[in-house]
Each structure stands twice: as structure tokens, then as C-alpha cells.
Design a protein around this motif. Sequence first.
Motif, PDB file in Angstrom:
ATOM      1  N   GLN A  36       0.849  -1.176   0.000  1.00 44.80           N
ATOM      2  CA  GLN A  36       0.000   0.000   0.000  1.00 44.80           C
ATOM      3  C   GLN A  36       0.889   1.231   0.000  1.00 44.80           C
ATOM      4  O   GLN A  36       1.808   1.334   0.818  1.00 44.80           O
ATOM      5  N   PRO A  37       0.608   2.154  -0.883  1.00 46.12           N
ATOM      6  CA  PRO A  37       1.429   3.377  -0.879  1.00 46.12           C
ATOM      7  C   PRO A  37       1.131   4.217   0.361  1.00 46.12           C
ATOM      8  O   PRO A  37      -0.007   4.311   0.814  1.00 46.12           O
ATOM      9  N   LEU A  38       2.151   4.786   0.910  1.00 50.04           N
ATOM     10  CA  LEU A  38       2.028   5.606   2.099  1.00 50.04           C
ATOM     11  C   LEU A  38       2.550   6.986   1.766  1.00 50.04           C
ATOM     12  O   LEU A  38       3.639   7.135   1.226  1.00 50.04           O
ATOM     13  N   ARG A  39       1.747   7.959   2.068  1.00 47.17           N
ATOM     14  CA  ARG A  39       2.181   9.340   1.849  1.00 47.17           C
ATOM     15  C   ARG A  39       2.349  10.005   3.203  1.00 47.17           C
ATOM     16  O   ARG A  39       1.468   9.986   4.039  1.00 47.17           O
ATOM     17  N   LEU A  40       3.484  10.592   3.368  1.00 51.15           N
ATOM     18  CA  LEU A  40       3.809  11.247   4.612  1.00 51.15           C
ATOM     19  C   LEU A  40       4.239  12.662   4.275  1.00 51.15           C
ATOM     20  O   LEU A  40       5.155  12.872   3.493  1.00 51.15           O
ATOM     21  N   HIS A  41       3.526  13.607   4.838  1.00 45.70           N
ATOM     22  CA  HIS A  41       3.853  15.004   4.585  1.00 45.70           C
ATOM     23  C   HIS A  41       4.535  15.584   5.814  1.00 45.70           C
ATOM     24  O   HIS A  41       4.117  15.346   6.939  1.00 45.70           O
TER      25      HIS A  41
END
Length: 188
Positions: free
Chosen positions: A167-172
Motif C-alpha cells: 500500500q502506498p504511504l504518503r507522509l507530509h
Amino acid sequence: MDKHQQQAPELPEHKAPWWMDGREQQEPHFLGNGLNTFWRKAWHWLLFPLRQLDPLECSENILNVLAWDRGIQRFSNEPLLLYRKRVKFAFANARDAGDIAGFKRIFERLGIGWVELHERQPGVPWDVIIIELADLALAQNQQLLQVLIQHYGRTCRRYRYKVVYPQPLRLHAARFSGSYQVFGAKLG
């Protein structure tokens, strides 16, 4: 330029010398270009047998002979490019067979993608090797994985697949700052 052409001597670029430097007298120039073109074609004709030894470039009939020589059999509905890769890397894959790092290199060479291998895990019989890979890689390469395990797998070992769903994880990242105040109050 492939490796066979790199091993072959380089054909130099020659310009025919002539003493008439006028614009009207260009016949020697055209003659020199024609000769260079002919020798370039002859160079490619002479290198043709060398290119037939490369499984990625040879004809399909020669590829089948190379595959037979290297102990590779084409499975049903195998894409030609994958078959060519398996023949090309047959010696390297045979050398790498038998250990975890080598098995990973085999999968990497053939374009299967991310894979992890686990052996002698707690609660699992000692002869089971767990192949952990992405769901899409398993679905797209089912026959290839079976052939690789059959051909390069360890004897007296069983293999199990462990499917991972990436699962792609986006962390800002952002700056967070604030000020704090504490007030005291007395009852009474």
C-alpha cells in the motif's frame, strides 16, 4: 553498441584525400563515402555470427539450440523476451541457486521484482522456505515461479508463498510550532 561489437575492432572513419579542393570536383568525396558505406555493411555482415551467440539478439531457432545447451525449456505461453532472459542468464542463475541471496538475484534478473525469502522460521517445519512477494508479482509470474523453484530450488525443501499487498504511504512533513502559557489558580 552491444558487447560483441565492443570486442570487434572499430572501423575507422576515413576521408578520401584529394588534391583538387574545388567545389566542382567532388567525385572523390562521393567515392570515399560510398566505400565507407560498403565497408560498414561488410563489418555488420562479419559480426552477424557473433550476434547470433547473444540470446537477446539471435534468431529464435538459434535461441532454441542455446536453450537446449543450457538446460532451459520454454513453458507454455512464455513471452519471448522472458525466454531470452532465462537463456541468457542460465549460467549465472545456476551459480546463484542454492542460497537466499542468489535466489533474490535470480528473481531480480528475470524482472519479478521485490522478493524476500525466509527459512527456518519459528512454528514452521525446518524444510519449508517461505517466499514473500507482492500479490501482483505472484499473479503475473505464477508459471515462472514454479519453473524457477523446480529448476533452481533446493532439493528436499518445500516452498510456500506469503503474499504481501503493498500500500502506498504518503507522509507530509510540515513545520509545527506554538506557544504555551501556564496559569496558576488557587481555590479558596
